[in-house]
Write a protein that holds these residues in place. Structure first.
Motif, short mmCIF file in Angstrom:
data_model
loop_
_atom_site.label_atom_id
_atom_site.label_comp_id
_atom_site.label_asym_id
_atom_site.label_seq_id
_atom_site.Cartn_x
_atom_site.Cartn_y
_atom_site.Cartn_z
N LYS A 132 0.83 -1.21 0.00
CA LYS A 132 0.00 0.00 0.00
C LYS A 132 0.86 1.26 0.00
O LYS A 132 0.57 2.22 -0.72
CB LYS A 132 -0.93 -0.02 1.22
CG LYS A 132 -2.03 -1.07 1.13
CD LYS A 132 -2.87 -1.12 2.37
CE LYS A 132 -3.89 -2.23 2.30
NZ LYS A 132 -4.69 -2.34 3.54
N LYS A 133 1.93 1.25 0.81
CA LYS A 133 2.81 2.42 0.84
C LYS A 133 3.46 2.65 -0.51
O LYS A 133 3.61 3.79 -0.96
CB LYS A 133 3.86 2.23 1.93
CG LYS A 133 3.30 2.33 3.35
CD LYS A 133 4.37 2.11 4.39
CE LYS A 133 3.79 2.20 5.80
NZ LYS A 133 4.82 1.94 6.85
N LYS A 134 3.86 1.56 -1.17
CA LYS A 134 4.47 1.68 -2.49
C LYS A 134 3.46 2.22 -3.51
O LYS A 134 3.79 3.06 -4.35
CB LYS A 134 4.98 0.32 -2.95
CG LYS A 134 5.71 0.37 -4.29
CD LYS A 134 6.27 -0.99 -4.66
CE LYS A 134 7.00 -0.93 -6.01
NZ LYS A 134 7.54 -2.26 -6.39
N ALA A 135 2.19 1.76 -3.41
CA ALA A 135 1.16 2.24 -4.32
C ALA A 135 0.88 3.72 -4.10
O ALA A 135 0.72 4.49 -5.05
CB ALA A 135 -0.12 1.43 -4.14
N ILE A 136 0.84 4.15 -2.83
CA ILE A 136 0.60 5.56 -2.52
C ILE A 136 1.72 6.43 -3.08
O ILE A 136 1.47 7.50 -3.66
CB ILE A 136 0.46 5.75 -1.00
CG1 ILE A 136 -0.85 5.10 -0.51
CG2 ILE A 136 0.48 7.23 -0.64
CD1 ILE A 136 -1.00 5.08 0.99
N LYS A 137 2.97 5.97 -2.93
CA LYS A 137 4.10 6.72 -3.48
C LYS A 137 4.00 6.82 -5.00
O LYS A 137 4.23 7.88 -5.61
CB LYS A 137 5.40 6.03 -3.09
CG LYS A 137 6.68 6.71 -3.64
CD LYS A 137 6.83 8.11 -3.10
CE LYS A 137 8.22 8.68 -3.37
NZ LYS A 137 8.54 8.77 -4.79
N GLY A 138 3.60 5.72 -5.65
CA GLY A 138 3.44 5.73 -7.09
C GLY A 138 2.35 6.68 -7.53
O GLY A 138 2.49 7.39 -8.55
N LEU A 139 1.24 6.75 -6.77
CA LEU A 139 0.15 7.67 -7.11
C LEU A 139 0.59 9.11 -6.94
O LEU A 139 0.22 9.99 -7.73
CB LEU A 139 -1.07 7.36 -6.23
CG LEU A 139 -1.74 6.01 -6.47
CD1 LEU A 139 -2.85 5.79 -5.45
CD2 LEU A 139 -2.30 5.92 -7.87
N GLN A 140 1.37 9.39 -5.88
CA GLN A 140 1.87 10.74 -5.69
C GLN A 140 2.75 11.16 -6.86
O GLN A 140 2.65 12.29 -7.37
CB GLN A 140 2.66 10.82 -4.37
CG GLN A 140 1.78 10.70 -3.14
CD GLN A 140 2.60 10.59 -1.86
OE1 GLN A 140 3.76 10.15 -1.88
NE2 GLN A 140 2.01 10.99 -0.75
N ASP A 141 3.62 10.27 -7.31
CA ASP A 141 4.49 10.56 -8.45
C ASP A 141 3.67 10.77 -9.72
O ASP A 141 3.98 11.64 -10.55
CB ASP A 141 5.49 9.43 -8.66
CG ASP A 141 6.50 9.33 -7.52
OD1 ASP A 141 6.64 10.31 -6.77
OD2 ASP A 141 7.14 8.27 -7.41
N LEU A 174 -3.29 5.26 -12.85
CA LEU A 174 -3.90 4.92 -11.57
C LEU A 174 -4.05 3.40 -11.43
O LEU A 174 -3.67 2.81 -10.41
CB LEU A 174 -5.26 5.60 -11.44
CG LEU A 174 -6.15 5.20 -10.27
CD1 LEU A 174 -5.52 5.64 -8.95
CD2 LEU A 174 -7.54 5.79 -10.39
N VAL A 175 -4.59 2.76 -12.45
CA VAL A 175 -4.80 1.31 -12.40
C VAL A 175 -3.46 0.57 -12.33
O VAL A 175 -3.30 -0.40 -11.58
CB VAL A 175 -5.62 0.85 -13.62
CG1 VAL A 175 -5.68 -0.68 -13.69
CG2 VAL A 175 -7.03 1.42 -13.55
N ASP A 176 -2.47 1.04 -13.09
CA ASP A 176 -1.16 0.40 -13.06
C ASP A 176 -0.54 0.46 -11.67
O ASP A 176 0.07 -0.52 -11.20
CB ASP A 176 -0.22 1.06 -14.08
CG ASP A 176 -0.58 0.70 -15.52
OD1 ASP A 176 -1.32 -0.29 -15.71
OD2 ASP A 176 -0.11 1.40 -16.43
#
Length: 275
Positions: A132-141, A174-176
């Motif tokens: 989840k933390k990795k996904a959140i970081k990816g969404l921020q980027d 977003l989906v990725d």
């Protein structure tokens, strides 16, 4: 798949599409939401309402999840009749309860998949938090890279900032970024594939953020830009942020098995013809 029976008048369907709907969500946690993990959430409530009443309501209180469908408003929104519970097969007990309009309940843990992780032995919780933390970081980027922000001044006592981006680019990204979390989704829930997103509209959409007293108070998005024949009409999706209410457990709810319900929803139960 279960579908409504019969069709409404085309003018009725067009009128309903122009009417507003509302989604309200409330979450309770032991910690501030930004610092919360799954184990910190103590309650949640979500309600989807249309012009004719509540369409769907979900609550999580303690170890139980509760669900209720607004059958009549759903029929009006869908433009047809849902099957009569009395006409369903005798073993479709879970679906009968849903179509009866009453509250049903199930263990909250049964709505999520549990996959043991290599880093955690049997529970998998730290591995899930890491994903989840990795996904959140990816969404921020993704937002930093693809979204253009603009200060549009003050209106009705709130400072407004708009965010503009390509719908297709943002949705695909977003989906990725969420794909690593696919294994944590409830049974039967799947993220769109790359093929599914291939025909998404490659058009610019703008979200308007209203900020009052340093806190986000409302987000609105005009989705009419995605239509082929918008002609200036507005199709606004609006989210208001405020103080949530404690979600109480319904006084009466029938316990069902979510796996059985999924089978009955997706297992080809044919609706009866309209009389």
């Amino acid at each position: 798949m279960l579908q409504p029976v019969g069709e409404a008048d085309p003018a009725d369907r067009r009128r309903r599409r122009r009417l507003p709907s509302r989604v309200s969500v409330s979450v309770q946690s032991k910690k501030p939401l930004k610092d919360s993990s799954d184990t910190d959430i103590t309650g949640m409530a979500m309600k989807v309402s249309g012009p004719d009443g509540d369409l769907l309501e979900y609550r999580q209180v303690g170890d139980w999840a509760y669900l209720r469908a607004g059958v009549k408003p759903l029929e009006k929104a869908a433009g047809g009749k849902l099957p009569d519970p009395g006409q369903l097969p005798p073993d479709a007990t879970a679906l009968k309860e849903i179509l009866g309009g009453g509250w049903v309940k199930m263990p909250a843990g049964s709505l999520t998949k549990s996959t043991p992780g290599k880093e955690t032995g049997s529970s998998g919780a730290p591995a899930a938090d890491a994903r989840k933390k990795k996904a959140i970081k990816g969404l921020q980027d993704l937002v930093t890279r693809e979204v253009q922000l603009k200060d549009t001044g003050t209106k009705d006592g709130a400072d407004h900032i708009t965010a503009t981006a390509s719908f297709k680019t943002l949705l695909t990204g977003l989906v990725d970024e969420l794909r690593p979390l696919a294994g944590d989704l409830p049974p039967g829930a799947n993220l769109p594939t790359s093929q599914d997103l291939k025909d998404a509209p490659d058009k610019q959409v703008t979200a308007d953020f209203a900020i009052k007293n340093g806190a986000l108070s409302e987000v609105s998005v005009d989705l009419a830009a995605l239509a082929d024949t918008a002609k200036g009409d507005k199709l606004s999706l609006r989210l208001r942020v405020g103080q949530g209410d404690q979600a109480p457990a319904p006084a009466q709810a029938t316990q069902i098995d979510p796996a059985t319900l999924t089978q009955q929803l997706l297992g080809g139960l044919a609706p009866q013809p309209a009389l």
